[in-house]
Structures are given as C-alpha cells and as structure tokens.
Design a protein around this motif. Structure first.
Motif, mmCIF file in Angstrom:
data_model
loop_
_atom_site.group_PDB
_atom_site.id
_atom_site.type_symbol
_atom_site.label_atom_id
_atom_site.label_comp_id
_atom_site.label_asym_id
_atom_site.label_seq_id
_atom_site.Cartn_x
_atom_site.Cartn_y
_atom_site.Cartn_z
ATOM 1 N N LEU A 1 45.764 99.816 14.956
ATOM 2 C CA LEU A 1 46.471 101.065 14.685
ATOM 3 C C LEU A 1 46.824 101.793 15.979
ATOM 4 O O LEU A 1 47.893 102.393 16.101
ATOM 5 N N ASN B 1 48.773 92.336 16.388
ATOM 6 C CA ASN B 1 47.714 93.346 16.349
ATOM 7 C C ASN B 1 47.103 93.477 14.969
ATOM 8 O O ASN B 1 45.897 93.387 14.788
ATOM 9 N N GLY C 1 47.620 91.486 12.265
ATOM 10 C CA GLY C 1 47.159 90.195 11.750
ATOM 11 C C GLY C 1 45.772 89.861 12.257
ATOM 12 O O GLY C 1 44.910 89.396 11.498
ATOM 13 N N LEU D 1 52.444 102.338 6.247
ATOM 14 C CA LEU D 1 51.513 103.290 6.831
ATOM 15 C C LEU D 1 52.177 104.596 7.233
ATOM 16 O O LEU D 1 51.639 105.680 6.981
ATOM 17 N N PRO E 1 57.591 97.680 7.563
ATOM 18 C CA PRO E 1 58.226 98.829 6.915
ATOM 19 C C PRO E 1 59.667 98.550 6.492
ATOM 20 O O PRO E 1 60.595 99.231 6.931
ATOM 21 N N MET F 1 50.123 86.806 13.569
ATOM 22 C CA MET F 1 48.800 87.003 14.147
ATOM 23 C C MET F 1 48.896 87.975 15.332
ATOM 24 O O MET F 1 48.394 87.692 16.423
HETATM 25 N N1 LIG Z 1 49.756 97.374 14.313
HETATM 26 C C1 LIG Z 1 49.496 98.101 13.271
HETATM 27 O O1 LIG Z 1 48.491 98.755 13.218
HETATM 28 C C2 LIG Z 1 50.418 98.137 12.103
HETATM 29 C C3 LIG Z 1 50.163 99.061 11.093
HETATM 30 C C4 LIG Z 1 50.981 99.096 9.969
HETATM 31 C C5 LIG Z 1 52.050 98.230 9.882
HETATM 32 N N2 LIG Z 1 52.293 97.352 10.860
HETATM 33 C C6 LIG Z 1 53.412 96.442 10.708
HETATM 34 O O2 LIG Z 1 52.870 95.132 10.671
HETATM 35 C C7 LIG Z 1 53.738 94.254 11.335
HETATM 36 C C8 LIG Z 1 53.019 93.604 12.492
HETATM 37 O O3 LIG Z 1 52.570 94.598 13.385
HETATM 38 P P1 LIG Z 1 51.820 94.208 14.714
HETATM 39 O O4 LIG Z 1 51.465 95.465 15.383
HETATM 40 O O5 LIG Z 1 50.733 93.245 14.387
HETATM 41 O O6 LIG Z 1 52.987 93.480 15.529
HETATM 42 P P2 LIG Z 1 52.823 92.375 16.684
HETATM 43 O O7 LIG Z 1 54.106 92.300 17.387
HETATM 44 O O8 LIG Z 1 51.574 92.634 17.428
HETATM 45 O O9 LIG Z 1 52.582 91.029 15.868
HETATM 46 C C9 LIG Z 1 53.576 90.343 15.206
HETATM 47 C C10 LIG Z 1 53.233 88.869 15.216
HETATM 48 O O10 LIG Z 1 54.155 88.181 14.389
HETATM 49 C C11 LIG Z 1 54.583 87.024 15.073
HETATM 50 N N3 LIG Z 1 55.920 86.671 14.583
HETATM 51 C C12 LIG Z 1 57.102 87.205 14.948
HETATM 52 N N4 LIG Z 1 58.105 86.647 14.271
HETATM 53 C C13 LIG Z 1 57.556 85.715 13.472
HETATM 54 C C14 LIG Z 1 58.091 84.793 12.533
HETATM 55 N N5 LIG Z 1 59.384 84.734 12.275
HETATM 56 N N6 LIG Z 1 57.228 83.979 11.899
HETATM 57 C C15 LIG Z 1 55.908 84.033 12.148
HETATM 58 N N7 LIG Z 1 55.348 84.891 13.009
HETATM 59 C C16 LIG Z 1 56.162 85.723 13.668
HETATM 60 C C17 LIG Z 1 54.558 87.365 16.526
HETATM 61 O O11 LIG Z 1 54.441 86.193 17.323
HETATM 62 C C18 LIG Z 1 53.335 88.252 16.615
HETATM 63 O O12 LIG Z 1 52.176 87.531 16.883
HETATM 64 C C19 LIG Z 1 54.930 95.078 11.792
HETATM 65 O O13 LIG Z 1 55.956 94.953 10.847
HETATM 66 C C20 LIG Z 1 54.399 96.476 11.802
HETATM 67 O O14 LIG Z 1 55.407 97.421 11.553
HETATM 68 C C21 LIG Z 1 51.487 97.284 11.972
#
Ligand SMILES: NC(=O)c1ccc[n+]([C@@H]2O[C@H](COP(=O)([O-])OP(=O)(O)OC[C@H]3O[C@@H](n4cnc5c(N)ncnc54)[C@H](O)[C@@H]3O)[C@@H](O)[C@H]2O)c1
Ligand SMILES: NC(=O)c1ccc[n+]([C@@H]2O[C@H](COP(=O)([O-])OP(=O)(O)OC[C@H]3O[C@@H](n4cnc5c(N)ncnc54)[C@H](O)[C@@H]3O)[C@@H](O)[C@H]2O)c1
Lengths: 240, 240
Positions: B114, A109, A111, A209, A193, A107
């Motif tokens: 993003l 960014n 999520g 992405l 990724p 949950m």
């Molecule tokens: N932010 C984006 O726009 C974006 C875009 C494309 C891909 N992604 C990918 O999506 C994934 C998440 O990105 P984000 O920006 O939301 O990251 P983030 O760090 O904001 O969120 C990750 C969440 O996962 C939780 N988490 C960590 N380990 C965990 C586990 N073992 N079990 C359950 N929950 C766990 C964390 O507490 C955190 O809330 C990354 O792999 C990122 O590369 C993100």
DNA sequence: TTTTAGATGTGAATATTATCACATAAATGG
DNA sequence: CCATTTATGTGATAATATTCACATCTAAAA
C-alpha cells in the motif's frame, strides 16, 4: 443444487428439494453473520439468539431470522441457535468443505503481499501459482511458483482453477482478463482500477481501493454516520 | 453542505439551498458512473447519453438519470451530457478538490504494498506516514516515514488526519482502532478480517479479501451470473 | 406432568428502491 | 422560424426489501 436467474434481482435456487427465491442482500448478510459468529465464538459464546447476532451485526433480529429462513437455516424454537451448528451450515453453504485452487496474475507489490497471505489456505483456498511477464520474477524465489503467461493454460487445467486474482497494472488488466476467460476462468477478483469486460457467465468482483477510500472520506466529510451498522456500504455492490 | 441522518436508510442533505433525500444506493452508483466515465474518456468519448453510460455501467438509462437527478447533476435536454462536465461535478461531490492526509497502520506485507501505491497521490490522497510497533521497521527506509505508536497523536494532529488504513494483524486490529479513534480518526479502511467496534460517528469500511474470494467461488459454483452487471455484489454492503 | 415464558419462523404490512411513461426542452432540418 | 425528432427530468407506478405481528413450538419452572 441448481441455480438459475429468474429476473434481474432475484435468484431462484433449490434448498433441499424446495425451490426458494433468495434475495441477494440476504446472501450478503450471511457473510456478515458468519464473521460475527466467529467473533462471538472466540469470545467463548456457544449459543446465540437472533437478537444477539442482530446486535453484533447491526441489523434487526427480524432480519436475521428472515435471512436464515431464506437459506433454510433453522434453530430451536425457544433455545436460539447453537453457534457451531450455525457456522457449520454457513460453511457448507459456501463450499468450505471443498478445496479451491486459485491463481494470481501479477507478482508486483500487491501480488507479493497476496502471495504471502496465509489466511487463504486456512480457508481452503490455495493460491497454486502466480503469473508475471517479468522474466526476473519468474526466476526469483517466492512462497508460490511464478510462471510466464505461456504456462497459464497448463496450470489452469492441471489444477482445475476456476477463480483468479488480477493484480497487474491497469493497462494490462483487460488483456490478462481476456486470457483468463479464454482459458476457462469463471470468477475474478480484480484489483486494477478498471471495469473489465467479460462474458455473461464470468463473475467479476472489483476491489477498488481508491474508490473505497474516497467513499470513506465522503462519509466522514459529510458526517454521515453508520449508526447501528458495523460497516458502511462497499462500492460496486448490488448495482442494477 | 450539511448532512443529518433522517432515518436508517435515508440521508437528508442540502444541495444548493434545496434539501433532498438521497438514497444511499444512488451514491454508490455515482462511483460506478465515474469509473465508467473515466473509461469512456480514455476511449476519446466527449459526450455521453444516459443510455451510453447505462450500457457501460450495466444499469438502465432511467436509473442513471434518476441518480443524476438525486444529486442535482443535470445535462442538456436533448444533447446528453458533456463528459468533462459530468466528471467535474462528480469530483466536486467527492471533495477531490481538497487534499486529504491519510495514515497507514502496520508496515507488513500488505502495508508495504500500500505504501508503494502511487494512485492515492494521483487522487489527492496522501499517505503521510505509517505506524508499526516493530522497531526494525521504524529504522528501515521506505517510501513513506514509519513511526512508532508513540508519535501517532503528533502526526495525526500535525497533518489533520481524519482517515486511516488498518493493515495490522487481526489480533491487534481492535486495539489499534481504539487508539486511532482516541486520537480523532473518523474514517477507517480495515483490512483485518475482524469487525471493529467503534463509536457511532466513526465510519468503517471493511475489505475482507477471503470473504470476497469466497463469494466469487460461491457465485461461480452456483452459476449465478452477473448479467448486465459490471460487478457482482461486494460484501458488507447495504446492511440494514 | 402441566404450565408458562420466551424465542423462532413466516405471512402480512410497510417502507424503500427501481422502472415506466410522459411532459418538457433543445437541437436539427426543411 | 416552425415542425420534428430525440433525450432529459421526474412524478406515478411497480418491484423489492424490511419490519411487524403473531401463531407456533420448546425449554424450563412449578
Ligand atoms: N500496490 C498496491 O497496494 C495496490 C493497491 C490496490 C490496487 N492495486 C492495483 O493492483 C495492480 C498491481 O499493483 P502493483 O502495485 O502490484 O503494481 P506493480 O507494477 O508493482 O506490479 C504489477 C506486476 O504485474 C506484472 N505484469 C505487467 N503486465 C503483465 C501482464 N500482461 N501479464 C502478467 N503480468 C504482468 C508486472 O511485471 C509486475 O510484476 C494495479 O492495477 C494497481 O492499481 C495496487
Ligand atoms: N498480506 C495480504 O495480502 C493481506 C491481504 C488481505 C488482508 N490482509 C490483512 O492485513 C493485515 C496485515 O497483513 P500482513 O500480511 O501485512 O501482516 P504482517 O504480519 O506482514 O504485517 C503486520 C504488521 O503490523 C505490525 N503490527 C503488529 N501489531 C501492531 C500494533 N499493535 N501496532 C502497530 N503495528 C503493529 C507488525 O509489526 C507488522 O509489521 C492482517 O490483518 C491481514 O489479515 C493481508
């Protein structure tokens, strides 16, 4: 409907008592056609012809008819296809009639954004819960309940969840994936990724992405055009 | 390097003074190989063979070598490939050496996520600004500056932006897209679930989450396995 | 009601893509 | 330093996907 793998690129399945070989690309295009049909529907169109749809989708009319043929979707020999009929048949193909419960892992960014995405519900897909290791997030209020990993098994079983979305950091993705598989998840949309390792009966759909962006940059740089296409290739598609 | 379209599925381009026909699917797989190589690199691997990479990527060793051959990527006749060399060649192929400025259209739920995605920067892609019609969002503080549409032209020109991400509601997507094209954008990643109409020299890469989810559900439901594959089909790939 | 025009549906033909198979080159070991 | 082993690189071949072409059917016109 029973499906089995015949060889590496063909799938064999039954459409109304008749066993047919369906090409994977045909299936992919059915999604495209559906999108086009919804667009045309919005524009007030009620009847389409193979060339109407072909024009819209950026393929040849033959391709459209062939694809329909593969899936046993048929129209009127001269009158083309009734749009609403077509859509109905396609939705049936994609099990839109049934409800599907989905869970969200992470949950952060991404999520958070996904948890607010209303379109899932419109399409009969309910994100019933999210899971996060961060205790703060388990306490905070969101559109959907956020649990710790300890309740994963319970929720998956209670809601008969078969599909999950992974939105956890790259480093945790495989571990979370393993946990999902252990609890019976059969399909995963993965935003991290990394290429996840799963048993053969689990389907992974990676959305990377950066790679997609890079591929667009590549196309733009090299002036490769998408003439006649509505979309360029998505990556990680149709490997093998 | 000059690229021109030869026919609907082949592209003709120059690699070091030699004109070669490159199959689109080969290019797609190069992205996959790269992802695999990064994974292997993390695991401490320094040298790979076609069968190592093939195993990792879920394709045949022949395919790997053939693909490399298409892009004039060559290894050592008996010693396989030096991993770092391979990655270097691939990165060069994807213009990773250059910096690329990108803009983001729409600072809603998805846009916000993003805007916080740090990986873009790691890959030499800078999201230099976001645009939103909501005046509140233009005033609020984010990781990147958020402007009104009136400053679109200026920013695009100042940062020589060629690629944009669309994260505005479905209803506004075509209008925003037109505005981008008018201002010289040549490549678009589109998250809105609509098929955008663009001139032939503009490349669109649609990411339709619902469709991807639905396709996973379809695969799971019909017990279609992704044996030997690391990824199932992504949609909208390889049309026509 | 009959004719005609026009679109479907699908085997056959063509084009594209993947696999095979082997000549070729380079490390290794005697 | 030569034989041997082993992996590459790529034409030839096989498999798959797309396009063609036309028989077939039906809606509309006469
Ligand atoms: N932010 C984006 O726009 C974006 C875009 C494309 C891909 N992604 C990918 O999506 C994934 C998440 O990105 P984000 O920006 O939301 O990251 P983030 O760090 O904001 O969120 C990750 C969440 O996962 C939780 N988490 C960590 N380990 C965990 C586990 N073992 N079990 C359950 N929950 C766990 C964390 O507490 C955190 O809330 C990354 O792999 C990122 O590369 C993100
Ligand atoms: N939220 C998600 O997780 C998610 C996932 C996949 C796809 N999408 C798609 O991405 C798009 C955005 O989704 P969202 O949830 O962020 O929506 P949102 O409503 O939260 O955000 C949209 C933003 O775009 C801005 N906007 C509207 N019209 C504009 C215009 N003409 N020019 C510039 N900005 C404009 C709005 O002010 C708003 O800030 C939608 O098309 C949605 O279908 C969203």
């Amino acid at each position: 409907m029973y499906i089995c793998r015949v060889n590496l690129t063909y799938y064999c399945f039954k459409v109304k008592t008749v066993t047919k070989n369906v090409l994977k690309n045909s299936l992919k295009r059915i999604f495209l056609y559906r999108a086009c049909l919804y667009r045309l529907k919005m524009m007030g169109v009620e009847k389409v012809f193979s060339y109407t749809l072909a024009e819209e989708a950026g393929v040849t009319p033959d391709q459209v008819r062939k694809d329909f043929s593969e899936f046993n979707i048929r129209g009127n020999k001269r009158g083309g296809y009734v749009l609403s009929d077509l859509l109905e048949k396609m939705e049936a193909l994609f099990y839109r009639n049934k409800e599907h419960n989905i869970i969200l892992m992470g949950m952060g960014n991404l999520g958070l954004a996904l948890s607010k995405y209303s379109r899932f519900v419109q399409r009969n897909m309910n994100v019933v819960a999210a899971f996060d290791i961060d205790p703060y997030k388990q306490k905070a209020r969101y559109d959907i309940p956020v649990y710790g990993m300890d309740r994963l098994k319970e929720i998956i079983h209670r809601f008969k969840v078969k599909v999950a979305i992974i939105a956890v950091p790259e480093i945790s993705a495989q571990q979370v994936c393993d946990e999902l598989v252990r609890n019976g998840i059969k399909g995963i949309i993965n935003f991290a990724p990394v290429l996840l390792k799963v048993p053969e009966d689990v389907v992974i759909n990676n959305i990377n992405l950066c790679d997609e962006l890079e591929s667009v940059i590549y196309y733009v740089h090299n002036q490769i055009r998408n003439e006649g296409l509505k979309n360029i290739e998505l990556l990680y598609g149709d490997m093998k």
